[in-house]
Write a protein that holds these residues in place. Structure first.
Motif, mmCIF file in Angstrom:
data_model
loop_
_atom_site.group_PDB
_atom_site.id
_atom_site.type_symbol
_atom_site.label_atom_id
_atom_site.label_comp_id
_atom_site.label_asym_id
_atom_site.label_seq_id
_atom_site.Cartn_x
_atom_site.Cartn_y
_atom_site.Cartn_z
ATOM 1 N N ALA A 246 -1.342 2.216 2.967
ATOM 2 C CA ALA A 246 -2.078 3.000 3.961
ATOM 3 C C ALA A 246 -2.937 2.122 4.867
ATOM 4 N N ASP A 247 -3.042 0.821 4.554
ATOM 5 C CA ASP A 247 -3.851 -0.093 5.373
ATOM 6 C C ASP A 247 -3.284 -0.184 6.784
ATOM 7 N N ALA A 248 -4.175 -0.398 7.751
ATOM 8 C CA ALA A 248 -3.766 -0.453 9.157
ATOM 9 C C ALA A 248 -2.828 -1.623 9.440
ATOM 10 N N ARG B 233 5.130 -1.083 9.129
ATOM 11 C CA ARG B 233 6.474 -0.563 8.846
ATOM 12 C C ARG B 233 6.771 -0.702 7.352
ATOM 13 N N ILE B 234 7.195 0.399 6.742
ATOM 14 C CA ILE B 234 7.530 0.415 5.315
ATOM 15 C C ILE B 234 8.992 0.855 5.191
ATOM 16 N N SER C 71 4.429 8.158 8.803
ATOM 17 C CA SER C 71 4.737 7.707 10.164
ATOM 18 C C SER C 71 5.180 6.240 10.182
ATOM 19 N N LYS C 72 4.933 5.537 9.097
ATOM 20 C CA LYS C 72 5.305 4.120 9.009
ATOM 21 C C LYS C 72 6.689 3.916 8.387
ATOM 22 N N ALA D 116 6.681 -4.032 4.220
ATOM 23 C CA ALA D 116 6.781 -3.726 2.796
ATOM 24 C C ALA D 116 8.020 -2.851 2.594
ATOM 25 N N GLY D 117 8.422 -2.712 1.360
ATOM 26 C CA GLY D 117 9.573 -1.869 1.066
ATOM 27 C C GLY D 117 9.604 -1.482 -0.396
#
Length: 264
Positions: A138-140, A144-145, A174-175, A196-197
């Protein structure tokens, strides 16, 4: 030429004719089992490396069997089979897809068995710092995840469950960048196209470009199990059954363990 020589020649001619007629009748024809058999295995993308290593081991002991693979997301493979695409064996990364085929009568009864289990992990590129939990998604700075498309990719379904159970789905939705299979998720993180993934532990294990931050608690998602079965339309059901039996052997299990799968 005297009479004895003539009779001898006649005897040779008669014997030759007899052998010409009799030999095809007494010479055994090759058994059907000796002819080449092609097996097409539709398998979850996360099984790629392990199954490709198993292939030559199996073919060495079964020289008349040729193994071919069709790797993809379990949901896409399920749809292919439902639509009549050829396949002898299906190995899914979740129960749901195999359940659906079983309900439609597309599996050979009694051939379904669980091959292995896996874990879902959060990965980031190797040079990433300051990330130590799912809540950091959730960090700014996480833009993209990468996750699998939940409707067709089991890893995406598990990721969806975890993010919702942790209460952060609305903050990160949204990411999310949706991929067609779990290997695309891995590639996105490796290339830096995703910050991240969420992939399987076995996918992270084969890459030296990503690192595992944390494994998801198994209470937050459905069991990650790989069921397999023979497809009823297979033209090589006996050979397909033999291949499934080999996958359950200690020799095949050793390969699966090498790649991080959990086997009994």
């Amino acid at each position: 030429m005297n009479k004895k020589q003539i009779l001898a020649l006649i005897g040779i001619a008669v014997t030759s004719c007899f052998l010409a007629i009799a030999l095809p009748l007494i010479t055994p024809t090759p058994l059907i089992a000796q002819s080449n058999i092609n097996l097409l295995i539709s398998a979850a993308a996360s099984m790629t490396d392990a199954l490709e290593e198993i292939q030559p081991i199996y073919e060495q002991g079964k020289p008349n069997v040729n193994i071919r693979y069709n790797f993809g997301s379990s949901g896409a493979l399920q749809q292919q089979i439902e639509q009549g695409a050829p396949a002898d064996v299906f190995i899914s990364a979740a129960k749901r897809q195999v359940d659906a085929l079983e309900k439609k009568g597309l599996l050979v009864p009694g051939t379904r068995i669980n091959l292995a289990n896996n874990r879902l992990v959060l990965i980031v590129p190797n040079n990433t710092t300051g990330i130590n939990s799912f809540f950091n998604l959730a960090d700014a700075r996480i833009k993209r995840i990468a996750v699998g498309e939940p409707r067709s990719v089991p890893a995406g379904q598990y990721a969806d469950q975890v993010l919702k159970k942790l209460g952060i789905f609305d903050q990160v939705k949204s990411k999310l960048v949706l991929a067609k299979n779990v290997r695309q998720v891995l590639a996105a993180v490796e290339s830096g196209n995703a910050d991240a993934g969420l992939v399987y532990a076995t996918d992270a294990k084969i890459s030296n470009k990503v690192k595992v931050i944390v494994a998801a608690d198994e209470k937050y998602h459905s069991p990650i199990v790989y069921p397999m079965a023979v497809i009823k339309r297979s033209k090589n059901v006996p050979a397909a059954k033999e291949f499934l039996a080999f996958l359950s052997s200690n020799q095949a299990k050793a390969v699966l363990k090498k790649y991080g799968f959990i086997v009994n």
